[in-house]
Scaffold this motif. Structure first.
Motif, PDB file in Angstrom:
ATOM      1  N   ILE A 764     -55.086 -72.369  51.072  1.00  0.00           N
ATOM      2  CA  ILE A 764     -55.602 -71.033  51.388  1.00  0.00           C
ATOM      3  C   ILE A 764     -56.128 -70.998  52.812  1.00  0.00           C
ATOM      4  O   ILE A 764     -55.865 -70.064  53.577  1.00  0.00           O
ATOM      5  CB  ILE A 764     -56.697 -70.634  50.378  1.00  0.00           C
ATOM      6  N   GLY A 767     -53.351 -70.891  55.456  1.00  0.00           N
ATOM      7  CA  GLY A 767     -52.436 -69.763  55.427  1.00  0.00           C
ATOM      8  C   GLY A 767     -51.178 -70.008  54.625  1.00  0.00           C
ATOM      9  O   GLY A 767     -50.229 -69.235  54.705  1.00  0.00           O
ATOM     10  N   HIS A 770     -52.565 -67.450  49.189  1.00  0.00           N
ATOM     11  CA  HIS A 770     -53.671 -66.491  49.187  1.00  0.00           C
ATOM     12  C   HIS A 770     -53.993 -66.083  47.763  1.00  0.00           C
ATOM     13  O   HIS A 770     -53.197 -66.291  46.833  1.00  0.00           O
ATOM     14  CB  HIS A 770     -53.316 -65.251  50.018  1.00  0.00           C
ATOM     15  N   PRO A 778     -55.899 -56.283  48.401  1.00  0.00           N
ATOM     16  CA  PRO A 778     -56.771 -57.245  49.084  1.00  0.00           C
ATOM     17  C   PRO A 778     -58.141 -57.272  48.423  1.00  0.00           C
ATOM     18  O   PRO A 778     -58.687 -56.221  48.058  1.00  0.00           O
ATOM     19  CB  PRO A 778     -56.839 -56.722  50.522  1.00  0.00           C
ATOM     20  N   TYR A 785     -59.939 -65.541  51.505  1.00  0.00           N
ATOM     21  CA  TYR A 785     -58.983 -65.718  50.417  1.00  0.00           C
ATOM     22  C   TYR A 785     -57.532 -65.694  50.905  1.00  0.00           C
ATOM     23  O   TYR A 785     -56.613 -65.479  50.123  1.00  0.00           O
ATOM     24  CB  TYR A 785     -59.199 -64.624  49.371  1.00  0.00           C
ATOM     25  N   GLY A 786     -57.342 -65.889  52.217  1.00  0.00           N
ATOM     26  CA  GLY A 786     -55.996 -66.034  52.736  1.00  0.00           C
ATOM     27  C   GLY A 786     -55.384 -64.773  53.300  1.00  0.00           C
ATOM     28  O   GLY A 786     -54.155 -64.667  53.355  1.00  0.00           O
ATOM     29  N   TRP A 787     -56.198 -63.797  53.731  1.00  0.00           N
ATOM     30  CA  TRP A 787     -55.691 -62.554  54.320  1.00  0.00           C
ATOM     31  C   TRP A 787     -56.144 -62.468  55.772  1.00  0.00           C
ATOM     32  O   TRP A 787     -57.135 -63.095  56.155  1.00  0.00           O
ATOM     33  CB  TRP A 787     -56.225 -61.334  53.553  1.00  0.00           C
ATOM     34  N   HIS A 788     -55.425 -61.680  56.566  1.00  0.00           N
ATOM     35  CA  HIS A 788     -55.872 -61.469  57.936  1.00  0.00           C
ATOM     36  C   HIS A 788     -55.559 -60.024  58.325  1.00  0.00           C
ATOM     37  O   HIS A 788     -54.602 -59.418  57.824  1.00  0.00           O
ATOM     38  CB  HIS A 788     -55.196 -62.445  58.906  1.00  0.00           C
ATOM     39  N   ALA A 804     -51.410 -60.377  53.588  1.00  0.00           N
ATOM     40  CA  ALA A 804     -51.566 -61.644  52.866  1.00  0.00           C
ATOM     41  C   ALA A 804     -50.769 -62.749  53.554  1.00  0.00           C
ATOM     42  O   ALA A 804     -49.678 -62.511  54.079  1.00  0.00           O
ATOM     43  CB  ALA A 804     -51.095 -61.494  51.428  1.00  0.00           C
ATOM     44  N   ARG A 805     -51.302 -63.955  53.530  1.00  0.00           N
ATOM     45  CA  ARG A 805     -50.662 -65.108  54.154  1.00  0.00           C
ATOM     46  C   ARG A 805     -50.162 -66.063  53.065  1.00  0.00           C
ATOM     47  O   ARG A 805     -50.905 -66.442  52.165  1.00  0.00           O
ATOM     48  CB  ARG A 805     -51.631 -65.830  55.080  1.00  0.00           C
ATOM     49  N   LYS A 808     -48.736 -65.957  46.900  1.00  0.00           N
ATOM     50  CA  LYS A 808     -49.858 -65.573  46.038  1.00  0.00           C
ATOM     51  C   LYS A 808     -49.927 -66.565  44.872  1.00  0.00           C
ATOM     52  O   LYS A 808     -48.975 -66.736  44.112  1.00  0.00           O
ATOM     53  CB  LYS A 808     -49.672 -64.156  45.510  1.00  0.00           C
TER      54      LYS A 808
END
Length: 986
Positions: A764, A767, A770, A778, A785-788, A804-805, A808
């Protein structure tokens, strides 16, 4: 020994030595300090009878001996294995010889034979046959004074009797009487001893005959002292001696006379070799190996159609009168010994062959199964060695060599170190022989792989030298921190107590002297070991390491430099090799193999104790539970102290300590093995703690018992007293317990459940994966939690969104995380493989490990079964997930080990996250979660006020009222402006 019964004329001569003081059998030693090895040719090595008696105690000698020099007037008839030491009954054939010679007779040191002393001259010819030996010069004889009551107390002249006995025993065919020793032991007599005597040819005539033969030129070169064509002068000597054996009909006296007339004579020939000289030993060997074909053309006994001559092997004309013998080879060969190699599981038969071609003598070993193929001709002999063409010739060559190899010596050879039984007594085999209760036996042959040839122990030292050796070992305890050096010392003593089921790992960065410390432990098994000469390295193949570990029974085997580098495949291969070797060590089980006939071979596994060194340790919880990991750091070992310990190892002090310890253990070996098992179980139960691997206290208990046994030995031999023993015991126990407690760190890092959680966290953070909110959107505060965030543009309009990176792998819902089992396992396994730490368990096993580690917050218990996956309504569908606490995967923002969070203080009045609720097990049907509802989100409040553009520390809109991170005016869970993603303009 009874000195009063020894004849006065013997005691009056200054020809006495001592023997047996160093466990070296009957090797003579000077009766004066420093009690060096004595030569039967150097009168400076001899002393008076009084000197010999006085030297017995200080030298720790077994007995005394009388030197029979060149001018010795005595002959000793040595009758072996003729007396029952328990009853004292002597066999009839020996009694007949005793009565016939009627002179001073005494019992031999073993109690199984007798020595008859007479004044006489020994006739030329053989002097050993079966159980009868006659000695007269260049020997020493042990003297016991254990007088045979029925014999005279003085030495008498018995020249005619000796001549008659010599003629009957050594020159005539054995009598028909089945009770005579010559008949009973016919199979043990030297080749040719049962033939009718051949009249001795005068020396000059014999030389003329040899020089005029077909190979006379080769004989002349050897006679003149030339070594051309031979690897060394010793090989050239051996070739000359073999030819003399042929021409002299194995007459040792004539062989020696001629050899000394040649230009090859040199001082080495007179060097002592036990009870004889080098020349005598080599001539005796040549005579024993001289086959019937070398007997100057004498017909082979029993109608043998094959003959051996200096020109090669020939097939005679049996059944075809007048036909010419057929030449088979242009070389000769004979089986001189039949060797049974015993590795403790299987016995392999080998033949020792001696072949001669064009004057060059070669001795080598051939597997019995390979002998008939004759491939050894091309592999071992020069290119000109030829097996001639013809139908069935190869079969004739095999049969010819077998039939011309009369009575080859049978020898048992050990192919392993460690404990074995010889003659009903336990002894410790090593490259130099056998350590047993009486010291060192060199009559036991041990052949080891070249890498293990340095496993060579000395004879146990005398008491004063032993004290210095043991003190040197105790000084080694202080070389490194106690939990390292004392634990390593304990492992050395554990190795010799019978097939340990664990190994030792010395780990640390480069330059901390790991290999040097391991070499000091290895040097207890031979002074030839150092950091540059260790028996094995991890560069070897798994099969090679497995074989070495199998041969190094009851010994330390150091495998150096475990440093996984290079391509991923190379790293994984090295870990597989380590896993195979160390797991086999821990499980006492190796890889099963098939023979060519599809039957199973005995399984080979490490029978000693493996010490590995390296910058890393092998991965896997169960594998790490099979090794005791000892960490070294810079500065733990002082170079000056290390040099002192290395000097002690080079001088053989550690090996001497081990030799004395083994001699002490030998007579009580079986009892100590049983004691170790019972005492180790008691110590293990005292050390065991909940939550740790059961192997760890078992290893610690084994080490504690072993070092206590060494301290018991040191006390019994008078090196340490009771108070010092107690102090050293306490120190060693504390050190080993500390080393065992340190194992918890390695066990935790290798635990599959812990590794899985760490890998998910890393995926996580990097990247690669997520977590989404329960509805698939989100989550609140998405970044951890792996988002940008990303700014997009549609025409003239711009907008901000969360992206999301990676894959999932689950969902976050307040304090709970629901992992999609297959996705999370796949991501963790892929990331673990990329850093060479893959999960070594399958998915279902991992779920069990998570449950055992109490990381699953809820279970599905329906129908009397426990399931680790639970049903939850997620993104509008019912899914099977693993339910964990959020803090297990995502650490709280305030946790320094967790994700980077906001650096600015949170909004005033915000409450900290509530602790995870206690799990409630029950029905999981429908929407019931089986959990108490977590507290709701904090009350939404407006931000403190508008901020100038670019001045707000949060991800806000231009007005500063709505936070882009949480969609509200509450910046509690927002990310500061200094986040690298924001700075990159994303």
């Amino acid at each position: 020994m009874n000195p009063d019964k020894i004849p006065a004329e013997l005691k009056a001569a200054d020809r006495w030595v001592i023997w047996g003081s160093r466990g070296e059998g009957k090797v003579p030693r000077a009766p004066k300090p420093p009690y060096r090895n004595a030569s039967v040719r150097d009168l400076l090595d001899w002393g008076s009878f009084a000197d010999a008696l006085a030297a017995l105690v200080p030298a720790g000698a077994t007995g005394v001996g009388f030197v029979m020099a060149e001018d010795c007037p005595y002959v000793v008839a040595d009758l072996d294995h003729c007396r029952d030491p328990a009853s004292g009954v002597i066999e009839d054939w020996a009694l007949a010889i005793i009565a016939r010679l009627n002179s001073y007779t005494e019992i031999s040191p073993s109690g199984t034979g007798v020595h008859i002393w007479v004044r006489a001259l020994l006739p030329p010819g053989g002097n050993r046959k079966g159980q009868i030996e006659l000695y007269c010069r260049r020997r020493y004889m042990t003297v016991t004074g254990d007088h045979l009551v029925s014999s005279p107390t003085e030495i008498h002249d018995r020249g005619p009797e000796i001549a008659e006995l010599h003629r009957e025993v050594f020159w005539t065919s054995p009598p028909a009487d089945p009770g005579s020793p010559s008949d009973r032991l016919a199979d043990e007599t030297p080749i040719g001893d049962d033939q009718e005597p051949v009249e001795e040819v005068p020396d000059d005539d014999l030389l003329e005959k040899a020089l005029a033969s077909a190979h006379g030129e080769i004989f002349r070169r050897l006679w003149d002292g030339q070594d051309a064509g031979f690897p060394s002068a010793s090989e050239a000597d051996a070739s000359l001696f073999a030819r003399l054996a042929f021409w002299c009909n194995a007459n040792l006296s004539q062989m020696e006379r001629l050899a000394r007339r040649s230009a090859r004579a040199r001082p080495k020939w007179d060097e002592g070799r036990g009870t004889s000289t080098w020349l005598e030993a080599e001539l005796d060997r040549a005579a024993k190996r001289c086959g019937p074909g070398y007997r100057a053309g004498a017909a082979a006994p029993g109608g043998n159609p094959y003959t051996a001559t200096p020109e090669g092997l020939f097939w005679g004309s049996a059944g075809r009168p007048g036909s010419r013998p057929q030449r088979l080879t242009n070389f000769t060969a004979a089986i001189t010994a039949e060797i049974i190699e015993d590795d403790g599981l299987e016995a392999r038969r080998l033949y020792e062959l001696q072949a001669e071609h064009m004057g060059q003598l070669t001795t080598f070993l051939v597997a019995a199964l390979e002998f008939g193929s004759l491939r050894w001709v091309a592999e071992r002999l020069p290119a000109t060695a030829t097996v001639f063409a013809g139908f069935g010739i190869r079969s004739h060559v095999e049969v010819a060599i077998r039939q011309l190899s009369y009575h080859p010596v049978q020898r048992r050879v050990l192919r392993h170190t460690g404990w074995t039984q010889v003659d009903g007594h336990w002894g410790y085999a090593h490259a130099g022989g056998l350590i047993w209760r009486d010291g060192l036996r060199r009559d036991v042959e041990v052949h080891l792989a070249p890498a293990l040839e340095r496993l060579d122990l000395p004879a146990p030292p005398a008491p004063e030298a032993l004290r210095a050796a043991v003190r040197a070992h105790l000084d080694l305890w202080s070389l490194a921190p106690d939990e390292v050096s004392v634990t390593l010392a304990a492992a050395v003593w554990r190795a010799v107590l019978g097939e340990p089921d664990f190994g030792i790992a010395l780990a640390g960065p480069t330059g901390v002297f790991k290999s040097e410390l391991a070499a000091l432990g290895q040097s207890h098994f031979g002074r030839g070991f150092d950091a540059r000469h260790l028996p094995a390295s991890w560069a070897a193949t798994a099969n090679a390491l497995e074989t070495l570990a199998f041969e190094a029974k009851d010994a330390v085997l150091t495998v150096d430099d475990f440093a996984p580098t290079g391509q991923a495949g190379d790293v994984q291969a090295l870990h597989r090799t380590a896993d195979r070797l160390l797991r086999a060590q821990g499980n006492r089980a190796g890889r099963a193999r098939l023979r060519a006939d599809a039957t199973l071979r005995p399984t080979r596994f490490p029978r000693g104790l493996v010490i590995m060194t390296g910058e890393d340790v092998p991965a896997g919880q169960s594998l790490r539970a099979r090794i005791m990991i000892l960490q070294l750091a810079r500065g733990d070992i002082a170079p000056a102290r290390l040099s002192i310990c290395q000097a002690a190892a080079a001088h053989g002090l550690y090996a001497a300590t081990m030799s004395a310890f083994l001699a002490w253990v030998a007579p009580k070996y079986e009892g100590l093995v049983l004691e170790r098992r019972s005492r180790t179980a008691e110590i293990r139960d005292d050390l065991a703690h909940d939550g740790e691997h059961r192997r760890v206290p078992a290893i610690a208990a084994d080490l504690i018992f072993s070092i206590r046994l060494f301290l018991r030995f040191a006390g019994e031999v008078g090196v340490i007293d009771d108070s010092e023993a107690v102090a050293l015991d306490a120190r060693a126990t504390a050190a080993i317990v500390a080393a065992a407690e340190a194992q918890a760190t390695y066990q935790l890092s290798a635990d599959p459940a812990e590794m899985f959680c760490e890998l998910v966290r890393a995926a996580i953070a990097s990247g690669s994966a997520h977590l989404a909110a329960r509805d698939g959107n989100p989550p609140t505060n998405p970044i951890p939690y792996g988002w940008h965030p990303r700014t997009g543009k549609t025409g003239a309009n711009t907008f901000d969104e969360w992206v999301a990176r990676g894959l999932k792998i689950g969902w976050i819902d307040g304090p709970d995380v629901y992992l999609q089992p297959e996705a999370a396992y796949s991501v963790a396994q892929r990331l673990g493989g990329s850093i060479n730490q893959p999960l070594h368990v399958a998915g279902p096993t991992l779920h069990l490990r998570l449950h055992q580690a109490r990381l699953l917050r809820s279970l599905d218990e329906r129908g009397g079964k426990t399931r680790f996956k639970v049903r939850r309504m997620i993104e509008g569908t019912r899914q099977l997930v693993l339910h964990l606490a959020a803090e297990t995967i995502i650490a709280p923002a305030g946790d320094p080990s967790g994700p980077i969070g906001p650096t600015a203080p949170p909004c005033s009045g915000a409450e900290p996250p509530a602790p995870p609720p206690t799990p409630v097990f029950g029905s999981l049907e429908g929407e019931s979660e089986g959990w108490e509802e977590p507290p709701g989100p904090p009350e939404e409040t407006e931000a403190a006020g508008p901020s100038p553009a670019g001045g707000c520390p949060w991800y806000c809109d231009a007005g500063g009222q709505v936070c882009l991170a949480c969609g509200s005016g509450v910046p509690l869970l927002c990310t500061p402006l200094t986040d690298p993603l924001r700075e990159e303009g994303r």
